[in-house]
Design a protein around this motif. Structure first.
Motif, PDB file in Angstrom:
ATOM      1  N   GLY A 153     -16.105 -14.508   1.694  1.00 13.04           N
ATOM      2  CA  GLY A 153     -15.657 -15.433   3.085  1.00 13.04           C
ATOM      3  C   GLY A 153     -14.321 -15.550   3.143  1.00 13.04           C
ATOM      4  N   GLY A 154     -13.824 -16.487   3.985  1.00 13.79           N
ATOM      5  CA  GLY A 154     -12.601 -16.913   4.449  1.00 13.79           C
ATOM      6  C   GLY A 154     -11.856 -15.521   5.211  1.00 13.79           C
ATOM      7  N   VAL A 155     -10.594 -15.342   5.044  1.00  8.53           N
ATOM      8  CA  VAL A 155      -9.859 -14.398   5.957  1.00  8.53           C
ATOM      9  C   VAL A 155      -9.206 -13.730   4.547  1.00  8.53           C
ATOM     10  N   GLN A 156      -9.545 -12.337   4.472  1.00  3.82           N
ATOM     11  CA  GLN A 156      -9.015 -11.450   3.705  1.00  3.82           C
ATOM     12  C   GLN A 156      -8.122 -10.295   4.380  1.00  3.82           C
ATOM     13  N   ALA A 157      -6.963  -9.911   3.744  1.00  5.34           N
ATOM     14  CA  ALA A 157      -6.079  -8.973   4.404  1.00  5.34           C
ATOM     15  C   ALA A 157      -6.304  -7.631   3.798  1.00  5.34           C
ATOM     16  N   VAL A 158      -6.428  -6.536   4.641  1.00  2.00           N
ATOM     17  CA  VAL A 158      -6.804  -5.017   4.520  1.00  2.00           C
ATOM     18  C   VAL A 158      -5.698  -4.264   4.884  1.00  2.00           C
ATOM     19  N   ALA A 159      -5.511  -3.042   4.586  1.00  2.00           N
ATOM     20  CA  ALA A 159      -4.576  -2.296   4.848  1.00  2.00           C
ATOM     21  C   ALA A 159      -5.058  -1.259   5.604  1.00  2.00           C
ATOM     22  N   ALA A 160      -4.456  -0.722   6.751  1.00  4.13           N
ATOM     23  CA  ALA A 160      -4.648   0.316   7.448  1.00  4.13           C
ATOM     24  C   ALA A 160      -3.731   1.416   7.607  1.00  4.13           C
ATOM     25  N   GLN A 161      -4.221   2.846   7.514  1.00  4.67           N
ATOM     26  CA  GLN A 161      -3.337   3.807   7.419  1.00  4.67           C
ATOM     27  C   GLN A 161      -3.573   4.632   8.425  1.00  4.67           C
ATOM     28  N   LYS A 162      -2.520   5.410   9.200  1.00  5.24           N
ATOM     29  CA  LYS A 162      -2.755   6.353  10.157  1.00  5.24           C
ATOM     30  C   LYS A 162      -3.429   7.620   9.718  1.00  5.24           C
TER      31      LYS A 162
END
Length: 287
Positions: A153-162
């Motif tokens: 739940g809540g808000v979690q950060a994730v990473a994005a790569q080209k």
């Protein structure tokens, strides 16, 4: 007489250049963003948060109003509407379902600067990336969910790569270059320009002009899209014809039993241009 023939051929060549404009006149610009995932344990919903409140047909819903969506999609809209981005990015009503084997694509007028926001219906939680940019006309990002817990739940950060397919682009460029060179050398055969004294000039001239042409097409498609590439293609081909006509006229002296060097340049480039159009329709992945 020779000048009249060459002028007639140039007129036909210019007429042929109009073909792509008619074929693609109904296409509009469609910058896009594709979102891929890896390690996502379940399907979820995704959207792009934009700096703007309106982009073409996409817009932010006014508070207190209800978006016109299917009943089963109403909770999705409500969840994205409820998300408050600390940097003031907005939900513009585009959303789609995404999973590892099924990417989501904002395919019409995607925002230039954005964040990728995911929503998990089971937990009501969110995952959001940092601010990203549409680095190419058709940008692709892959989001890694390794170690992510959608049930938290809540808000979690994730990473994005080209994740643009640069290898595929280079392969397509190389394939187009080799095939085009083969066509132009094949046209040289009936003109009598495949002898050793001619072959070196042909190879060097075609190496420079065709490599420059195909590189320019790739870069145009990368930054401005396929429509811009097809519109620029005839102009670039005309420039290649002019350069090669000058080079061949200076390097090859007209001899008995051989076609005129300028006529060869015209025939070779007209053939490669027509071949490129045919190939683009047959195997669009090469462009």
């Amino acid at each position: 007489m020779l000048k009249k023939r060459l002028l007639s051929l140039l007129g036909l060549f210019a007429l042929a250049l109009a073909v792509p404009f008619a074929a693609f006149a109904d296409m509009g610009p469609k910058p896009s963003v594709e979102v891929q995932t890896v390690g996502l344990p379940q399907s979820c919903w995704v959207t792009l948060l934009a700096q703007e409140t309106v982009i073409g047909p996409w817009h932010e819903t006014e508070k207190g109003t209800v978006a016109a969506v299917e009943p089963e999609e109403a909770p999705v809209v409500e969840a994205f509407d409820a998300f408050e981005d600390p940097d003031g990015y907005h939900f513009l009503q585009w959303f789609d379902r995404v999973r590892d084997d099924s990417p989501a694509t904002w395919s019409y007028m995607a925002p230039r600067h954005f964040k990728i926001l995911f929503w998990f219906p089971e937990s009501g939680g969110y995952a959001v990336t940092e601010t990203l940019d549409r680095y190419a006309y058709s940008a692709v990002y892959r989001v890694d969910f390794s170690g992510f817990d959608p049930a938290a739940g809540g808000v979690q950060a994730v990473a994005a790569q080209k994740n643009y397919d640069y290898a595929g682009e280079l392969l397509g460029l190389a394939a187009r270059f080799v095939l085009t060179l083969a066509v132009e050398l094949l046209i040289a055969l009936p003109f009598g320009y495949l002898k050793r004294q001619h072959l070196r000039v042909l190879l060097i001239a075609n190496l420079v002009t065709q490599l420059a042409l195909n590189l320019a097409l790739n870069l145009t498609c990368y930054f401005s899209g396929a429509l811009a590439m097809w519109l620029l293609y005839p102009l670039l081909e005309l420039a290649v014809f002019i350069v090669e006509a000058v080079v061949f006229r200076l390097a090859f002296k007209p001899e008995a039993g051989k076609g005129h060097p300028v006529l060869y340049a015209f025939a070779a480039n007209a053939a490669s241009y027509a071949f490129g159009l045919w190939l683009g329709n047959l195997v669009p992945e090469l462009f």
